[in-house]
Enzyme design. Structure first.
Site, PDB file in Angstrom:
ATOM      1  N   ASP A  89      -9.199  -8.336  13.577  1.00 21.56           N
ATOM      2  CA  ASP A  89      -8.441  -8.318  14.836  1.00 21.56           C
ATOM      3  C   ASP A  89      -7.497  -9.521  14.895  1.00 21.56           C
ATOM      4  OD1 ASP A  89      -9.957  -6.125  15.461  1.00 21.56           O
ATOM      5  OD2 ASP A  89     -11.126  -7.094  17.055  1.00 21.56           O
ATOM      6  N   LYS A 128     -14.441  -0.912  15.659  1.00 16.11           N
ATOM      7  CA  LYS A 128     -15.483  -0.402  16.572  1.00 16.11           C
ATOM      8  C   LYS A 128     -16.825  -0.225  15.867  1.00 16.11           C
ATOM      9  CE  LYS A 128     -11.990   1.852  19.361  1.00 16.11           C
ATOM     10  NZ  LYS A 128     -11.801   0.748  20.285  1.00 16.11           N
ATOM     11  N   GLY A 129     -16.782   0.278  14.624  1.00 16.82           N
ATOM     12  CA  GLY A 129     -18.043   0.490  13.904  1.00 16.82           C
ATOM     13  C   GLY A 129     -18.768  -0.816  13.665  1.00 16.82           C
ATOM     14  N   ASN A 183     -15.100   6.245  27.647  1.00 16.56           N
ATOM     15  CA  ASN A 183     -14.590   5.567  28.827  1.00 16.56           C
ATOM     16  C   ASN A 183     -13.785   6.602  29.630  1.00 16.56           C
ATOM     17  OD1 ASN A 183     -12.007   5.765  27.707  1.00 16.56           O
ATOM     18  ND2 ASN A 183     -11.932   3.627  27.051  1.00 16.56           N
ATOM     19  N   LEU A 209     -17.093   3.149  33.146  1.00 20.92           N
ATOM     20  CA  LEU A 209     -16.060   3.063  34.185  1.00 20.92           C
ATOM     21  C   LEU A 209     -15.522   1.645  34.350  1.00 20.92           C
ATOM     22  CD1 LEU A 209     -18.174   5.198  36.669  1.00 20.92           C
ATOM     23  CD2 LEU A 209     -16.120   6.007  35.489  1.00 20.92           C
ATOM     24  N   GLY A 210     -15.640   0.827  33.307  1.00 20.19           N
ATOM     25  CA  GLY A 210     -15.123  -0.547  33.380  1.00 20.19           C
ATOM     26  C   GLY A 210     -15.801  -1.308  34.500  1.00 20.19           C
ATOM     27  N   ALA A 269     -13.961  -4.828  23.097  1.00 19.85           N
ATOM     28  CA  ALA A 269     -15.271  -4.510  22.505  1.00 19.85           C
ATOM     29  C   ALA A 269     -16.419  -4.458  23.514  1.00 19.85           C
ATOM     30  CB  ALA A 269     -15.618  -5.466  21.357  1.00 19.85           C
ATOM     31  N   ALA A 270     -16.112  -4.426  24.806  1.00 19.53           N
ATOM     32  CA  ALA A 270     -17.193  -4.259  25.796  1.00 19.53           C
ATOM     33  C   ALA A 270     -17.907  -2.928  25.565  1.00 19.53           C
ATOM     34  CB  ALA A 270     -16.626  -4.311  27.208  1.00 19.53           C
ATOM     35  N   GLY A 271     -17.123  -1.894  25.275  1.00 23.50           N
ATOM     36  CA  GLY A 271     -17.719  -0.580  24.999  1.00 23.50           C
ATOM     37  C   GLY A 271     -18.574  -0.615  23.744  1.00 23.50           C
ATOM     38  N   ASP A 272     -18.180  -1.453  22.785  1.00 21.67           N
ATOM     39  CA  ASP A 272     -18.966  -1.565  21.545  1.00 21.67           C
ATOM     40  C   ASP A 272     -20.290  -2.292  21.813  1.00 21.67           C
ATOM     41  OD1 ASP A 272     -16.845  -0.348  20.266  1.00 21.67           O
ATOM     42  OD2 ASP A 272     -15.896  -2.255  19.752  1.00 21.67           O
TER      43      ASP A 272
END
Ligand code: RIB
Length: 309
Positions: free
Chosen positions: A13, A40-41, A193, A230-231, A258-261
Site C-alpha cells: 500500500d 485484503k487477503g 459493506n 455499515l461503517g 482495512a477496517a473490513g479486513d
C-alpha cells in the site's frame, strides 16, 4: 494444523494523507507518505493470526522487493506462507491509497501478480497439506474469480465454513456475473459493506434501517448468513432469519483502511475457535473499531490482549 485458510491478495500500500482528496483535474499537496503491507487477503490473514488463529495464506507476489517484504512480514506474523508463490511474471500488487483527515479513504488497486493466482495454486496448497484441520475459508475478490470459486468449492467439500468478503464490489452491469453467482451459492456467509451489498443485490443500503431487504436478498442468492457492514453505523446481521444490529463503538478515527479486513479476520478466528455468530460478530466489531484508530492496513490489526484485556 490450520484453523483458517485465506485465499487472496497481497499488496504493497502506497499511502498519501491529504486534507481532502483531489477532484478530477486537480492537484493537491499531501501531508505525508508511507508504505504499509496490505492486500485484503493478507490483511485478513494477519488479523486472524494476531487474534490467535493458525492461518495459512494462498496467494501470489512478484519476484521483486515488495513481494519479498510482504511475504517476510506475513511470516513474521506467524502466518503459514508456503502457499504464497512468487511467479516471476508481473510485479507484486500495489494499492494507491489516499486517506483524508477524517480517516476516509479512496483506493486504486493494481493487481499485478495477484491476477496470476490460478485454481491450480489452490489445489496444490491442498495437496501440500496446508488445509489440514482448517475449519474456515476466508475469501475476497482481489484474485481471479475462477480461483475464488474453486477454493470455495474445495472448502465446501471438506465441510469447512466459507466466508466471502465481496470486496472490491463486483460490477453489476446486466446483473450478477455467473462466477459471482456461483461463488455466492458456495458461500456460507457474505460480509459486504453498503456499496458491495448494493452491487450484489441492486438494493441501496443508506443505513441500518434499510439493511434488512438487502440482507434478505443476499441470503436468497445462497449464503445462510449475511453481515452488512455499515461503517460508523455498525453491522446488520441476518443469520438464517435471526436478525440483529450491532452498533458501532465510539472511537477516534485515524484511518478506516482495512477496517473490513480486521472485521473479517477476527470473525474467521472466532468462528474457527467455536464461537457462535452473536459472540463472533461482537468481537469482530470491536476488532474493526480498534483498527480504525491506527494508520495503515496490516499494522492496524489488533492483538488478542487488546480485545480481551
Ligand atoms: O481493504 C484494504 C486493502 O484494500 C488495502 O490494504 C489495499 O491493499 C486494498 O487491497
Amino acid at each position: 494444523m490450520t484453523d483458517v485458510v485465506v485465499v487472496g491478495s497481497l499488496n504493497m500500500d502506497l499511502v498519501a494523507r491529504v486534507a481532502r482528496a483531489p477532484v478530477a483535474g486537480e492537484t493537491v499537496s499531501g501531508e505525508s507518505f508511507e508504505t504499509f503491507p496490505g492486500g485484503k487477503g493478507a490483511n485478513q490473514a494477519v488479523a486472524a493470526a494476531r487474534l490467535g488463529a493458525q492461518v495459512a495464506m494462498v496467494g501470489r507476489v512478484g519476484r521483486d522487493p515488495f513481494g519479498r517484504t510482504l511475504v517476510a512480514l506475513l511470516a513474521a506474523e506467524g502466518v503459514d506462507v508456503r502457499g504464497v508463490s512468487d511467479d516471476g511474471e508481473g510485479p507484486t500488487g500495489v494499492a494507491l491509497i489516499v486517506v483524508e483527515r477524517d480517516g476516509g479513504n479512496r483506493i486504486v488497486v493494481v493487481p499485478g501478480a495477484n491476477g496470476g493466482l490460478r485454481p491450480g495454486d489452490v489445489e496444490a496448497s491442498v495437496r501440500a497439506g496446508l488445509w489440514e484441520g482448517a475449519r474456515v475459508l476466508l475469501l475476497q475478490l482481489e484474485v481471479p474469480g475462477e480461483t475464488v470459486v474453486r477454493a470455495a468449492e474445495i472448502a465446501r467439500g471438506r465441510g469447512m465454513l466459507v466466508l466471502l468478503d465481496p470486496a472490491p464490489a463486483p460490477p453489476r452491469a446486466g446483473g450478477l456475473a455467473p462466477e459471482v453467482a456461483r461463488l455466492l451459492k458456495a458461500a456460507d456467509a457474505v460480509l459486504p459493506n453498503q456499496l458491495e451489498a448494493e452491487a450484489l443485490t441492486g438494493i441501496a443500503v443508506p443505513g441500518p434501517g434499510a439493511a434488512g431487504p438487502a440482507a434478505r436478498a443476499l441470503r436468497s442468492l445462497g449464503p445462510r448468513t449475511a453481515v452488512v457492514k455499515l461503517g460508523g453505523d455498525g453491522v446488520f446481521v441476518d443469520v438464517e432469519g435471526e436478525i440483529w444490529h450491532e452498533p458501532a463503538l465510539a472511537v477516534d478515527v485515524v484511518d478506516t483502511t482495512a477496517a473490513g479486513d480486521a472485521f473479517a479476520g477476527a470473525l474467521a478466528a472466532r468462528l474457527a475457535a467455536g464461537d457462535g455468530w452473536r459472540r463472533a460478530v461482537a468481537y469482530a466489531n470491536r476488532a474493526a473499531a480498534l483498527s480504525v484508530t491506527r494508520p495503515g492496513a496490516q499494522p492496524s490489526m489488533p492483538r488478542r490482549h487488546e480485545l480481551e484485556g
